[in-house]
Design an enzyme around this catalytic site. Structure first.
Site, PDB file in Angstrom:
ATOM      1  N   PHE A 165     -23.188   9.389   5.157  1.00 37.40           N
ATOM      2  CA  PHE A 165     -24.369   9.960   4.503  1.00 37.40           C
ATOM      3  C   PHE A 165     -24.283  11.471   4.321  1.00 37.40           C
ATOM      4  O   PHE A 165     -25.153  12.069   3.705  1.00 37.40           O
ATOM      5  CB  PHE A 165     -25.646   9.595   5.263  1.00 37.40           C
ATOM      6  CG  PHE A 165     -25.697  10.012   6.701  1.00 37.40           C
ATOM      7  CD1 PHE A 165     -26.027  11.302   7.053  1.00 37.40           C
ATOM      8  CD2 PHE A 165     -25.425   9.098   7.716  1.00 37.40           C
ATOM      9  CE1 PHE A 165     -26.094  11.693   8.377  1.00 37.40           C
ATOM     10  CE2 PHE A 165     -25.493   9.472   9.049  1.00 37.40           C
ATOM     11  CZ  PHE A 165     -25.826  10.776   9.377  1.00 37.40           C
ATOM     12  N   GLN A 167     -21.091  14.789   4.017  1.00 41.93           N
ATOM     13  CA  GLN A 167     -19.679  15.125   4.089  1.00 41.93           C
ATOM     14  C   GLN A 167     -19.453  16.607   3.862  1.00 41.93           C
ATOM     15  O   GLN A 167     -20.189  17.258   3.136  1.00 41.93           O
ATOM     16  CB  GLN A 167     -18.886  14.326   3.039  1.00 41.93           C
ATOM     17  CG  GLN A 167     -19.003  12.821   3.220  1.00 41.93           C
ATOM     18  CD  GLN A 167     -18.104  12.057   2.278  1.00 41.93           C
ATOM     19  OE1 GLN A 167     -17.314  12.653   1.565  1.00 41.93           O
ATOM     20  NE2 GLN A 167     -18.225  10.747   2.279  1.00 41.93           N
ATOM     21  N   GLY A 168     -18.425  17.127   4.503  1.00 43.41           N
ATOM     22  CA  GLY A 168     -18.003  18.500   4.299  1.00 43.41           C
ATOM     23  C   GLY A 168     -16.543  18.527   3.910  1.00 43.41           C
ATOM     24  O   GLY A 168     -15.932  17.483   3.641  1.00 43.41           O
ATOM     25  N   LYS A 186     -19.799  11.527  13.787  1.00 43.20           N
ATOM     26  CA  LYS A 186     -19.150  12.608  13.049  1.00 43.20           C
ATOM     27  C   LYS A 186     -17.652  12.565  13.319  1.00 43.20           C
ATOM     28  O   LYS A 186     -17.218  12.603  14.472  1.00 43.20           O
ATOM     29  CB  LYS A 186     -19.712  13.972  13.451  1.00 43.20           C
ATOM     30  CG  LYS A 186     -19.192  15.117  12.579  1.00 43.20           C
ATOM     31  CD  LYS A 186     -19.945  16.410  12.836  1.00 43.20           C
ATOM     32  CE  LYS A 186     -19.510  17.518  11.888  1.00 43.20           C
ATOM     33  NZ  LYS A 186     -20.272  18.767  12.077  1.00 43.20           N
ATOM     34  N   ASP A 273     -24.010  28.642  14.434  1.00 42.79           N
ATOM     35  CA  ASP A 273     -24.057  28.022  13.100  1.00 42.79           C
ATOM     36  C   ASP A 273     -25.416  27.370  12.863  1.00 42.79           C
ATOM     37  O   ASP A 273     -25.507  26.266  12.341  1.00 42.79           O
ATOM     38  CB  ASP A 273     -22.932  27.000  12.953  1.00 42.79           C
ATOM     39  CG  ASP A 273     -22.698  26.579  11.499  1.00 42.79           C
ATOM     40  OD1 ASP A 273     -23.057  27.361  10.600  1.00 42.79           O
ATOM     41  OD2 ASP A 273     -22.166  25.488  11.268  1.00 42.79           O
TER      42      ASP A 273
END
Length: 413
Positions: A165, A167-168, A186, A273
């Protein structure tokens, strides 16, 4: 094209001039180039890693080669977390349900409107991502993480993969179940330079216990990949659900983030982050912080990064406070920060998101202090929590709030 035309040696050496990467360049190729020609030799990957890196990226690109070109470009965009189910999108835009894995999907629209686009993204994730295949390959032994106890090692026989669902460039997040409990999975490309960081982050995850921190289920690794399993967020991320919400709820969610970060900083940890991609929404509309990063900063992370972090200079925990100021603005306005703004504008021009004129004075003050260029001006999260609690109690007074990106009025209720 011939590289660096009309550019002198001094421009490369003293001014850091580099080639201009086309705007439509694939993110994976962009990252390979920028890492290879980085001014810091430690950042440049060894050639054998670069070859493996490019090979895995090409496998992932080939996995969507059958998708119409006008849609293929959308593959890496984030979508709402949808319960596991598999669909096929035909060239005519028709949707065929191949396999129902969850009764919740029966509520989904099967039209070719916006819901169909969500289903398209889901379909892309089920085409056989190489990261998923590498994880579930039974011929390769599974190892636990050195930094945490054996009890945290994921038993892959108990792990059932669902859809991808989000994505990088070098990772993918899937839905699924572990020992019959819904989880988020992940999977990341494993790189030697990131090994120590990932081990440290997994160790931190195993130690954390707070209602506003995403719960850790376990982790494992195989040659070429890491796998991190956490509790599942039904509402997806704040970034995925960018839409107007009542001001009172926006402040309550900001409080959730501030409390989670106060807990994290109190233990001596930094997030580094903090952004809306890592803020997950649960059934009761509460927010929990995903503290695992495990991957290099991606192209758009600068939107939330403190100036000193962009410069790669010295920094403290106050970089998280800066990021929170941007997140607070995002929660309240329902908009993506810094649209069409480059990192250089943040550094050189001191650009910040525009605070609406009808903002409540206390909220304006919190945002302005949190994203101040001087880290010493930024308040600690313990103080941010107190200020937001005060702002939350003031919402009982019915006054107009902000306007969101859809030009609908945001009111106190």
């Amino acid at each position: 094209m011939l590289p660096c035309q009309n550019i002198g040696d001094s421009d490369i050496v003293y001014n850091g001039v580099q080639l201009i990467i086309p705007n439509d360049c694939l993110p994976s190729l962009r990252e390979i180039m920028t890492r290879c020609w980085d001014a810091d030799p430690e950042i440049r990957p060894p050639l054998h890693r670069g070859r493996q890196y490019a090979s895995l990226r090409m496998q992932r690109l080939r996995s969507v080669s059958a998708i119409p070109g006008c849609l293929r470009m959308e593959r890496l965009r984030s979508v709402s977390a949808i319960p596991a189910s598999t669909f096929v999108l035909h060239n005519r835009g028709q949707l065929t349900d191949l396999e129902k894995r969850d009764k919740k999907t029966e509520k989904m629209s099967r039209t070719t409107g916006s819901s169909a686009f969500k289903v398209f993204f889901v379909f892309v994730g089920r085409m056989g991502d190489p990261l998923e295949r590498a994880l579930m390959d039974s011929t390769v032994p599974t190892e636990g993480m050195e930094s945490c106890e054996e009890k945290w090692k994921i038993d892959l026989e108990q792990l059932k993969m669902g859809i991808s669902f989000e994505q990088g460039d070098s990772w993918a997040r899937f839905g699924g179940t572990y020992r019959s409990v819904e989880v988020a999975i992940k999977i990341l490309e494993r790189e030697q330079l990131m090994e120590q960081q990932v081990q440290q982050e997994v160790k931190m995850l195993a130690e954390l216990n707070h209602p506003n921190i995403v719960g850790f289920v376990g982790a494992c690794r195989k040659p070429g990949i890491w796998c991190i399993v956490t509790e599942y967020a039904d509402g997806g991320s704040v970034h995925q659900q960018c839409r107007p919400v009542p001001l009172k709820l926006a402040i309550k969610q900001a409080l959730d983030v501030a409390k989670g970060m106060a807990y994290l900083h109190g233990l001596g940890f930094s997030h580094m982050d903090l952004n809306s991609h890592n803020l997950l929404i649960f059934k009761d509309n509460s927010i929990k912080i995903s503290v695992f990063r495990g991957a290099p900063f991606e192209n758009q992370s600068y939107r939330w990064m403190a100036p000193e972090l962009i410069r790669r200079g010295s920094y403290t925990q106050k970089v998280d406070v800066y990021s929170f100021g941007i997140v607070l603005w995002e929660l309240i306005t329902g908009m993506l920060p810094f649209h069409n703004i480059e990192a250089s504008d943040i550094l050189n021009k001191g650009v910040r998101p525009i605070i609406p004129k009808d903002s409540r004075p206390l909220l304006t003050a919190i945002m302005a202090r949190c994203w101040d260029a001087n880290p010493d001006v930024r308040p600690p999260f313990t103080e941010v929590v107190k200020m937001l609690e005060k702002a939350y109690t003031q919402i009982n007074v019915p006054v107009p709030g902000f306007r969101c990106c859809f030009a609908q009025p945001r009111t106190a209720d």
